[in-house]
Design an enzyme around this catalytic site. Structure first.
Site, short mmCIF file in Angstrom:
data_model
loop_
_atom_site.label_atom_id
_atom_site.label_comp_id
_atom_site.label_asym_id
_atom_site.label_seq_id
_atom_site.Cartn_x
_atom_site.Cartn_y
_atom_site.Cartn_z
N GLU A 136 1.21 -11.81 5.48
CA GLU A 136 0.08 -11.12 6.12
C GLU A 136 0.30 -11.22 7.61
O GLU A 136 0.12 -12.27 8.21
CB GLU A 136 -1.25 -11.76 5.71
CG GLU A 136 -1.65 -11.52 4.27
CD GLU A 136 -2.27 -10.14 4.01
OE1 GLU A 136 -2.30 -9.30 4.94
OE2 GLU A 136 -2.72 -9.91 2.87
N HIS A 171 0.83 -1.20 0.00
CA HIS A 171 0.00 0.00 0.00
C HIS A 171 0.87 1.26 0.00
O HIS A 171 2.01 1.21 -0.41
CB HIS A 171 -1.03 -0.05 1.13
CG HIS A 171 -1.85 -1.30 1.07
ND1 HIS A 171 -2.88 -1.48 0.18
CD2 HIS A 171 -1.74 -2.48 1.74
CE1 HIS A 171 -3.40 -2.68 0.32
NE2 HIS A 171 -2.72 -3.32 1.26
N GLU A 225 -2.65 0.29 7.73
CA GLU A 225 -1.78 -0.73 7.15
C GLU A 225 -0.55 -0.14 6.46
O GLU A 225 0.57 -0.63 6.65
CB GLU A 225 -2.56 -1.60 6.16
CG GLU A 225 -1.73 -2.73 5.58
CD GLU A 225 -2.51 -3.65 4.66
OE1 GLU A 225 -1.91 -4.66 4.22
OE2 GLU A 225 -3.69 -3.39 4.37
N HIS A 265 2.40 -7.19 4.28
CA HIS A 265 1.03 -6.71 4.46
C HIS A 265 0.52 -6.99 5.87
O HIS A 265 1.10 -7.78 6.60
CB HIS A 265 0.09 -7.37 3.44
CG HIS A 265 0.38 -6.94 2.04
ND1 HIS A 265 -0.32 -5.94 1.42
CD2 HIS A 265 1.32 -7.35 1.16
CE1 HIS A 265 0.18 -5.76 0.20
NE2 HIS A 265 1.17 -6.61 0.03
#
Length: 186
Positions: A146, A10, A24, A79
């Protein structure tokens, strides 16, 4: 010289998930920079590139292009999860050219991560495969992590803890080192 590309997920106008006072894109950047610092301390000879080093937007295509241009040995995209659940999981592409080898380095990476994460009672959500653009378009060994769930109350407490984040970065660095060793052996 071995090369690693670290991709902070991101950024810029794409914040990713947010909850519990966390965003995030900020966490992924913090973790990615921390991974680089730890990796430099344990493998000073490795050439490390980041897809972003500040709060800028980088498209998925550009992330893959940055990685592919440098001919790295390994690409990692960092992430934070969301959407109900808790814990850690990682992904490789289901059509990785040598899937048996992909599963082998994913297991090495995942097991190294869980050594640290199990000390914090983080749920092991397993090793997974998914057709994610950043994995599909990068041409070297790659993985997407993740790291806990931003919207889980217990996980978010850990994501706010500087000591935990530092340990998470260190675990990533050691996992990358183990994968690089495996890649050297072929």
């Amino acid at each position: 010289m071995e090369k690693v590309v670290i991709d902070a997920g991101h950024g810029g106008h794409d914040p990713g998930a947010s909850a519990n006072g966390l965003v995030e894109k900020d966490l992924t950047l913090k973790i990615s920079l921390g991974i680089e610092n730890h990796l430099k301390s344990i493998l000073p000879e490795v050439d490390i590139h980041q897809t972003r080093t500040d709060d800028t937007f980088v498209s998925l295509e550009d992330r893959a292009n940055i990685a592919n241009a440098g001919f790295p040995n390994f690409f990692i995209s960092v992430h934070i999860n969301s959407g109900g659940g808790s814990g850690y999981e990682d992904y490789i592409h289901p059509e990785y050219p040598d899937i048996e080898f992909g599963e082998k380095y994913q297991t090495v990476f995942h097991d190294e991560m869980m050594i640290f994460l199990s000390t914090a009672n983080v749920t092991d959500r397993g090793k997974k495969k998914k057709d994610l653009q950043v994995l599909r378009e990068t041409i070297m060994a790659n993985i997407l992590t993740e790291n806990l769930f931003i919207d889980d109350p217990n996980d978010s407490v850990l994501l706010k803890d500087e000591t935990f984040i530092d340990g998470l970065c260190q675990a990533h660095a050691h996992a990358i080192k183990k994968v690089l060793e495996l890649l050297q052996r072929g």
